[in-house]
Scaffold this motif. Structure first.
Motif, PDB file in Angstrom:
ATOM      1  N   ALA A   1       8.808   5.361   5.797  1.00  0.00           N
ATOM      2  CA  ALA A   1       8.226   6.455   6.997  1.00  0.00           C
ATOM      3  C   ALA A   1       6.813   6.280   6.996  1.00  0.00           C
ATOM      4  N   VAL A   2       6.145   6.063   5.766  1.00  0.00           N
ATOM      5  CA  VAL A   2       5.022   6.063   5.642  1.00  0.00           C
ATOM      6  C   VAL A   2       4.219   4.915   6.193  1.00  0.00           C
ATOM      7  N   PHE A   3       4.871   3.610   5.733  1.00  0.00           N
ATOM      8  CA  PHE A   3       4.325   2.239   6.389  1.00  0.00           C
ATOM      9  C   PHE A   3       4.661   2.095   7.782  1.00  0.00           C
ATOM     10  N   LEU A   4       5.692   2.764   8.148  1.00  0.00           N
ATOM     11  CA  LEU A   4       5.843   2.630   9.846  1.00  0.00           C
ATOM     12  C   LEU A   4       4.744   3.551  10.354  1.00  0.00           C
ATOM     13  N   MET A   5       4.672   4.753   9.985  1.00  0.00           N
ATOM     14  CA  MET A   5       3.391   5.271  10.599  1.00  0.00           C
ATOM     15  C   MET A   5       2.045   4.640  10.511  1.00  0.00           C
ATOM     16  N   LEU A   6       1.888   3.935   9.532  1.00  0.00           N
ATOM     17  CA  LEU A   6       0.408   2.942   9.437  1.00  0.00           C
ATOM     18  C   LEU A   6       0.677   2.001  10.485  1.00  0.00           C
ATOM     19  N   GLY A   7       1.969   1.408  10.706  1.00  0.00           N
ATOM     20  CA  GLY A   7       2.356   0.521  11.959  1.00  0.00           C
ATOM     21  C   GLY A   7       1.660   0.967  13.222  1.00  0.00           C
ATOM     22  N   VAL A   8       1.978   2.317  13.473  1.00  0.00           N
ATOM     23  CA  VAL A   8       1.443   2.931  14.495  1.00  0.00           C
ATOM     24  C   VAL A   8       0.139   3.185  14.572  1.00  0.00           C
ATOM     25  N   LEU A   9      -0.390   3.603  13.702  1.00  0.00           N
ATOM     26  CA  LEU A   9      -2.016   4.178  13.686  1.00  0.00           C
ATOM     27  C   LEU A   9      -2.730   2.864  13.638  1.00  0.00           C
ATOM     28  N   THR A  10      -2.472   1.722  12.889  1.00  0.00           N
ATOM     29  CA  THR A  10      -3.709   0.680  13.007  1.00  0.00           C
ATOM     30  C   THR A  10      -3.117  -0.589  12.996  1.00  0.00           C
ATOM     31  N   ARG A  11      -3.790  -1.525  13.595  1.00  0.00           N
ATOM     32  CA  ARG A  11      -3.253  -3.146  13.488  1.00  0.00           C
ATOM     33  C   ARG A  11      -3.350  -3.583  12.166  1.00  0.00           C
ATOM     34  N   HIS A  12      -4.219  -2.867  11.248  1.00  0.00           N
ATOM     35  CA  HIS A  12      -4.412  -3.530   9.979  1.00  0.00           C
ATOM     36  C   HIS A  12      -3.501  -2.728   8.793  1.00  0.00           C
ATOM     37  N   ALA A  13      -2.152  -2.480   9.410  1.00  0.00           N
ATOM     38  CA  ALA A  13      -1.378  -1.653   8.379  1.00  0.00           C
ATOM     39  C   ALA A  13      -0.838  -2.356   7.374  1.00  0.00           C
ATOM     40  N   VAL A  14      -0.754  -3.587   7.584  1.00  0.00           N
ATOM     41  CA  VAL A  14      -0.375  -4.388   6.236  1.00  0.00           C
ATOM     42  C   VAL A  14      -1.460  -4.316   5.185  1.00  0.00           C
ATOM     43  N   VAL A  15      -2.576  -4.492   5.690  1.00  0.00           N
ATOM     44  CA  VAL A  15      -3.730  -4.466   4.610  1.00  0.00           C
ATOM     45  C   VAL A  15      -3.762  -3.292   3.933  1.00  0.00           C
ATOM     46  N   VAL A  16      -3.770  -1.959   4.688  1.00  0.00           N
ATOM     47  CA  VAL A  16      -3.748  -0.788   4.304  1.00  0.00           C
ATOM     48  C   VAL A  16      -2.781  -0.361   3.369  1.00  0.00           C
ATOM     49  N   GLY A  17      -1.489  -0.785   3.801  1.00  0.00           N
ATOM     50  CA  GLY A  17      -0.304  -0.664   3.169  1.00  0.00           C
ATOM     51  C   GLY A  17      -0.274  -1.343   1.439  1.00  0.00           C
ATOM     52  N   LEU A  18      -0.881  -2.538   1.624  1.00  0.00           N
ATOM     53  CA  LEU A  18      -1.077  -3.102   0.541  1.00  0.00           C
ATOM     54  C   LEU A  18      -1.968  -2.463  -0.575  1.00  0.00           C
ATOM     55  N   VAL A  19      -3.167  -2.337  -0.114  1.00  0.00           N
ATOM     56  CA  VAL A  19      -4.394  -1.336  -0.834  1.00  0.00           C
ATOM     57  C   VAL A  19      -3.350  -0.236  -1.589  1.00  0.00           C
ATOM     58  N   TYR A  20      -2.729   0.649  -0.649  1.00  0.00           N
ATOM     59  CA  TYR A  20      -2.042   1.906  -0.938  1.00  0.00           C
ATOM     60  C   TYR A  20      -1.079   1.473  -2.258  1.00  0.00           C
ATOM     61  N   ALA A  21      -0.072   0.538  -1.837  1.00  0.00           N
ATOM     62  CA  ALA A  21       0.979   0.264  -2.800  1.00  0.00           C
ATOM     63  C   ALA A  21       0.402  -0.451  -4.101  1.00  0.00           C
ATOM     64  N   LEU A  22      -0.365  -1.119  -4.167  1.00  0.00           N
ATOM     65  CA  LEU A  22      -0.980  -1.836  -5.326  1.00  0.00           C
ATOM     66  C   LEU A  22      -2.106  -0.978  -5.981  1.00  0.00           C
ATOM     67  N   LEU A  23      -3.115  -0.248  -5.279  1.00  0.00           N
ATOM     68  CA  LEU A  23      -4.049   0.564  -5.857  1.00  0.00           C
ATOM     69  C   LEU A  23      -3.556   1.863  -6.365  1.00  0.00           C
ATOM     70  N   TRP A  24      -2.949   2.595  -5.300  1.00  0.00           N
ATOM     71  CA  TRP A  24      -2.494   3.880  -5.727  1.00  0.00           C
ATOM     72  C   TRP A  24      -1.336   3.867  -6.276  1.00  0.00           C
ATOM     73  N   GLU A  25      -0.266   3.264  -5.989  1.00  0.00           N
ATOM     74  CA  GLU A  25       0.905   3.548  -6.649  1.00  0.00           C
ATOM     75  C   GLU A  25       1.109   2.811  -7.657  1.00  0.00           C
ATOM     76  N   GLY A  26       0.374   1.663  -7.771  1.00  0.00           N
ATOM     77  CA  GLY A  26       0.536   0.506  -9.010  1.00  0.00           C
ATOM     78  C   GLY A  26      -0.416   0.777 -10.141  1.00  0.00           C
ATOM     79  N   VAL A  27      -1.600   1.399  -9.708  1.00  0.00           N
ATOM     80  CA  VAL A  27      -2.627   1.699 -10.730  1.00  0.00           C
ATOM     81  C   VAL A  27      -2.852   3.202 -10.799  1.00  0.00           C
ATOM     82  N   ILE A  28      -3.453   3.787  -9.947  1.00  0.00           N
ATOM     83  CA  ILE A  28      -3.746   5.134  -9.994  1.00  0.00           C
ATOM     84  C   ILE A  28      -2.988   6.214 -10.469  1.00  0.00           C
TER      85      ILE A  28
END
Length: 268
Positions: free
Chosen positions: A175-202
């Motif tokens: 749901a979150v990443f589909l929303m990003l796909g609607v919001l921005t054409r850079h959804a993959v980059v934003v999603g990767l930053v979120y997945a790797l930085l927030w979920e994976g590290v922070i």
């Protein structure tokens, strides 16, 4: 996509087969079979499919090597299932499936064919979300279950617990990443930053941030299912379930809301 206008790509229009050409937005409210079929083909018919298959395959290769080197050990199984499967593979597959369910269509302009048809835009979003959830669960929960059995034969019910946690997390991530796909054409980059930085590290290091991590909410579900004291979440089960529902519903609603704001323009 941050802009509020979808522009029809050049060339003769070729609307997807099976989409009705006239009407006033009637039909199913939550699921459209043709939209689902097109989304499924888009996800598994492109280079994204290679990544979808590669990540679970990498997980199984790693757990096979760990089992061969360390033997059956509950603590090792827990570390691998949470530290790699749940915090790494699941959000990455979620990025690929969630953004890929709608982002490419918006980027190349082909979304205009769906938006011009008598299909509720909320139906488009929920249908694509269900497909993304199905793909993410299939490529995450099943490999995680297999990985758990390889690592320790489901000792302390770790395999089942983390498979369930992966399925729960897959819903929210999609749901979150589909929303990003609607919001921005850079959804993959934003999603990767979120997945790797927030979920994976922070989300794993900073105590306060853990309560705002989808991973920790999913771990609360795993803690309820598993046995022993290896699985521990900073979030209570009731709170985790409420937050998972709110994030999933909120992201879905906002994606549908933004999709309704897209206006169709064409070049004659």
């Amino acid at each position: 996509m941050s802009a509020t206008t979808a522009t029809r790509p050049p060339g003769p229009p070729r609307p997807p087969a099976g989409i009705p050409a006239a009407g006033s937005g009637t039909g199913p409210r939550f699921f459209h079979p043709t939209v689902a079929r097109l989304t499924y083909r888009g996800l598994l018919g492109r280079r994204r499919a290679l990544l979808l298959f590669a990540l679970p395959a990498l997980l199984l290769v790693i757990v096979g090597a760990v089992r061969a080197l360390a033997g059956a050990d509950d603590s090792t199984a827990h570390d691998v299932l949470q530290g790699f499967a749940l915090s790494g593979v699941v959000p990455l597959v979620g990025v690929i499936a969630g953004t890929g369910a709608i982002g490419p269509e918006i980027d190349d302009g082909s979304i205009v064919y769906l938006l011009s048809k008598p299909i509720r835009r909320g139906t488009i979003v929920t249908t694509k979300l269900l497909v993304a959830i199905g793909v993410t669960v299939a490529f995450c929960a099943i490999p995680t279950l297999l990985a758990g059995f390889v690592l320790n034969g489901n000792g302390q019910r770790l395999a089942v617990a983390y498979a369930a946690a992966s399925a729960v997390a897959a819903v929210a991530y999609s749901a979150v990443f589909l929303m990003l796909g609607v919001l921005t054409r850079h959804a993959v980059v934003v999603g990767l930053v979120y997945a790797l930085l927030w979920e994976g590290v922070i989300g794993n290091v900073v105590p306060g941030a853990r309560t705002l991590s989808v991973q920790q909410w999913a771990v609360a579900v795993a803690q309820k299912i598993g046995r022993g004291d290896l699985i521990s979440s900073d979030v209570g089960l009731s709170t985790a379930v409420v937050l998972l529902v709110l994030v999933t519903a909120g992201a879905t609603w906002f994606a549908a809301h933004r999709l309704r704001g897209l206006k169709i323009t064409g070049e004659e």
